[in-house]
Design a protein around this motif. Structure first.
Motif, PDB file in Angstrom:
ATOM      1  N   TYR A  40       0.836  -1.204   0.000  1.00 58.36           N
ATOM      2  CA  TYR A  40       0.000   0.000   0.000  1.00 58.36           C
ATOM      3  C   TYR A  40       0.874   1.258   0.000  1.00 58.36           C
ATOM      4  CZ  TYR A  40      -3.278   3.501   1.842  1.00 58.36           C
ATOM      5  OH  TYR A  40      -4.036   4.633   2.036  1.00 58.36           O
ATOM      6  N   ILE A  41       1.877   1.286   0.855  1.00 63.85           N
ATOM      7  CA  ILE A  41       2.755   2.453   0.955  1.00 63.85           C
ATOM      8  C   ILE A  41       3.620   2.594  -0.298  1.00 63.85           C
ATOM      9  CG2 ILE A  41       4.701   3.448   2.246  1.00 63.85           C
ATOM     10  CD1 ILE A  41       3.375   2.174   4.788  1.00 63.85           C
ATOM     11  N   SER A  42       4.154   1.493  -0.791  1.00 63.10           N
ATOM     12  CA  SER A  42       5.050   1.571  -1.958  1.00 63.10           C
ATOM     13  C   SER A  42       4.322   1.949  -3.242  1.00 63.10           C
ATOM     14  CB  SER A  42       5.800   0.252  -2.141  1.00 63.10           C
ATOM     15  OG  SER A  42       4.920  -0.783  -2.490  1.00 63.10           O
ATOM     16  N   GLU A  43       3.002   1.837  -3.254  1.00 68.08           N
ATOM     17  CA  GLU A  43       2.238   2.278  -4.420  1.00 68.08           C
ATOM     18  C   GLU A  43       2.225   3.795  -4.546  1.00 68.08           C
ATOM     19  OE1 GLU A  43      -1.616   0.471  -3.985  1.00 68.08           O
ATOM     20  OE2 GLU A  43      -0.873  -1.500  -4.593  1.00 68.08           O
ATOM     21  N   ASN A  44       2.478   4.484  -3.427  1.00 64.44           N
ATOM     22  CA  ASN A  44       2.417   5.944  -3.423  1.00 64.44           C
ATOM     23  C   ASN A  44       3.747   6.639  -3.153  1.00 64.44           C
ATOM     24  OD1 ASN A  44      -0.539   6.303  -3.729  1.00 64.44           O
ATOM     25  ND2 ASN A  44      -0.568   5.107  -1.840  1.00 64.44           N
ATOM     26  N   TYR A  45       4.713   5.923  -2.608  1.00 66.19           N
ATOM     27  CA  TYR A  45       5.991   6.532  -2.232  1.00 66.19           C
ATOM     28  C   TYR A  45       7.136   5.644  -2.690  1.00 66.19           C
ATOM     29  CZ  TYR A  45       2.929   9.320   0.669  1.00 66.19           C
ATOM     30  OH  TYR A  45       1.926  10.144   1.097  1.00 66.19           O
ATOM     31  N   GLU A  46       8.222   6.282  -3.137  1.00 73.77           N
ATOM     32  CA  GLU A  46       9.380   5.536  -3.621  1.00 73.77           C
ATOM     33  C   GLU A  46      10.603   5.689  -2.730  1.00 73.77           C
ATOM     34  OE1 GLU A  46      10.201   6.550  -7.668  1.00 73.77           O
ATOM     35  OE2 GLU A  46       8.191   6.015  -8.344  1.00 73.77           O
ATOM     36  N   SER A  47      10.624   6.726  -1.923  1.00 69.75           N
ATOM     37  CA  SER A  47      11.802   7.024  -1.130  1.00 69.75           C
ATOM     38  C   SER A  47      11.529   6.772   0.352  1.00 69.75           C
ATOM     39  CB  SER A  47      12.201   8.482  -1.368  1.00 69.75           C
ATOM     40  OG  SER A  47      13.456   8.750  -0.789  1.00 69.75           O
ATOM     41  N   CYS A  48      12.474   7.150   1.181  1.00 72.69           N
ATOM     42  CA  CYS A  48      12.361   6.941   2.621  1.00 72.69           C
ATOM     43  C   CYS A  48      11.267   7.809   3.238  1.00 72.69           C
ATOM     44  CB  CYS A  48      13.684   7.264   3.305  1.00 72.69           C
ATOM     45  SG  CYS A  48      14.982   6.082   2.943  1.00 72.69           S
ATOM     46  N   LEU A  49      10.648   7.254   4.258  1.00 73.48           N
ATOM     47  CA  LEU A  49       9.630   7.959   5.026  1.00 73.48           C
ATOM     48  C   LEU A  49      10.025   7.922   6.499  1.00 73.48           C
ATOM     49  CD1 LEU A  49       6.509   6.315   3.360  1.00 73.48           C
ATOM     50  CD2 LEU A  49       7.329   8.633   2.969  1.00 73.48           C
ATOM     51  N   GLN A  59      -1.892   3.215   9.688  1.00 73.92           N
ATOM     52  CA  GLN A  59      -3.235   3.400  10.226  1.00 73.92           C
ATOM     53  C   GLN A  59      -4.247   3.723   9.116  1.00 73.92           C
ATOM     54  OE1 GLN A  59      -4.086   2.777  13.504  1.00 73.92           O
ATOM     55  NE2 GLN A  59      -6.093   2.796  12.533  1.00 73.92           N
ATOM     56  N   GLU A  60      -3.823   4.531   8.155  1.00 66.81           N
ATOM     57  CA  GLU A  60      -4.677   4.858   7.005  1.00 66.81           C
ATOM     58  C   GLU A  60      -5.073   3.580   6.261  1.00 66.81           C
ATOM     59  OE1 GLU A  60      -3.435   6.754   2.865  1.00 66.81           O
ATOM     60  OE2 GLU A  60      -3.484   8.282   4.456  1.00 66.81           O
ATOM     61  N   TYR A  61      -4.103   2.698   6.046  1.00 68.97           N
ATOM     62  CA  TYR A  61      -4.386   1.431   5.374  1.00 68.97           C
ATOM     63  C   TYR A  61      -5.354   0.594   6.205  1.00 68.97           C
ATOM     64  CZ  TYR A  61      -3.881  -3.267   3.589  1.00 68.97           C
ATOM     65  OH  TYR A  61      -4.151  -4.523   3.088  1.00 68.97           O
ATOM     66  N   ARG A  62      -5.108   0.498   7.494  1.00 66.17           N
ATOM     67  CA  ARG A  62      -5.988  -0.312   8.362  1.00 66.17           C
ATOM     68  C   ARG A  62      -7.397   0.263   8.426  1.00 66.17           C
ATOM     69  NH1 ARG A  62      -1.829  -1.987  13.280  1.00 66.17           N
ATOM     70  NH2 ARG A  62      -0.493  -3.301  11.965  1.00 66.17           N
ATOM     71  N   ASP A  63      -7.504   1.588   8.414  1.00 69.83           N
ATOM     72  CA  ASP A  63      -8.830   2.217   8.383  1.00 69.83           C
ATOM     73  C   ASP A  63      -9.541   1.924   7.071  1.00 69.83           C
ATOM     74  OD1 ASP A  63      -8.320   3.266  10.897  1.00 69.83           O
ATOM     75  OD2 ASP A  63      -7.880   5.292  10.169  1.00 69.83           O
ATOM     76  N   THR A  64      -8.789   1.892   5.975  1.00 69.11           N
ATOM     77  CA  THR A  64      -9.358   1.639   4.654  1.00 69.11           C
ATOM     78  C   THR A  64      -9.898   0.219   4.541  1.00 69.11           C
ATOM     79  OG1 THR A  64      -7.858   3.224   3.636  1.00 69.11           O
ATOM     80  CG2 THR A  64      -8.864   1.617   2.173  1.00 69.11           C
ATOM     81  N   ILE A  65      -9.121  -0.752   5.008  1.00 72.40           N
ATOM     82  CA  ILE A  65      -9.582  -2.132   4.877  1.00 72.40           C
ATOM     83  C   ILE A  65     -10.617  -2.497   5.929  1.00 72.40           C
ATOM     84  CG2 ILE A  65      -7.482  -2.942   3.754  1.00 72.40           C
ATOM     85  CD1 ILE A  65      -6.783  -4.316   6.472  1.00 72.40           C
ATOM     86  N   GLY A  66     -10.682  -1.695   6.983  1.00 70.09           N
ATOM     87  CA  GLY A  66     -11.657  -1.938   8.043  1.00 70.09           C
ATOM     88  C   GLY A  66     -13.042  -1.457   7.694  1.00 70.09           C
ATOM     89  N   SER A  67     -13.156  -0.712   6.593  1.00 66.82           N
ATOM     90  CA  SER A  67     -14.447  -0.137   6.193  1.00 66.82           C
ATOM     91  C   SER A  67     -15.377  -1.179   5.651  1.00 66.82           C
ATOM     92  CB  SER A  67     -14.238   0.927   5.122  1.00 66.82           C
ATOM     93  OG  SER A  67     -13.347   1.908   5.589  1.00 66.82           O
TER      94      SER A  67
END
Length: 67
Positions: A40-49, A59-67
């Motif tokens: 999920y994260i690598s689909e939107n970001y390529e560098s270090c976070l 948390q954003e991902y968990r909220d998305t799949i929890g819907s």
């Protein structure tokens, strides 16, 4: 002088010390992501976070799949 490169977090711009060659000592190693969260994260970001952004995106991902 920093031993590792200082780079901006790709998401928020906060300066972070990249320790890709010493991952277990890097600030991002405190965030434990499962394979789906990494994808999920690598689909939107390529560098270090920064750890704060990684936690927020996890948390954003968990909220998305929890819907």
């Amino acid at each position: 002088m920093a031993k590792h490169e200082i780079i901006p977090c790709e998401r928020c711009g906060t300066p972070i010390e990249c320790k890709a060659n010493s991952y277990t000592k890097c600030q991002c190693s405190v965030v434990h992501l499962d394979l789906n969260e990494v994808q999920y994260i690598s689909e939107n970001y390529e560098s270090c976070l920064c750890a704060a952004c990684l936690f927020a995106l996890q948390q954003e991902y968990r909220d998305t799949i929890g819907s």
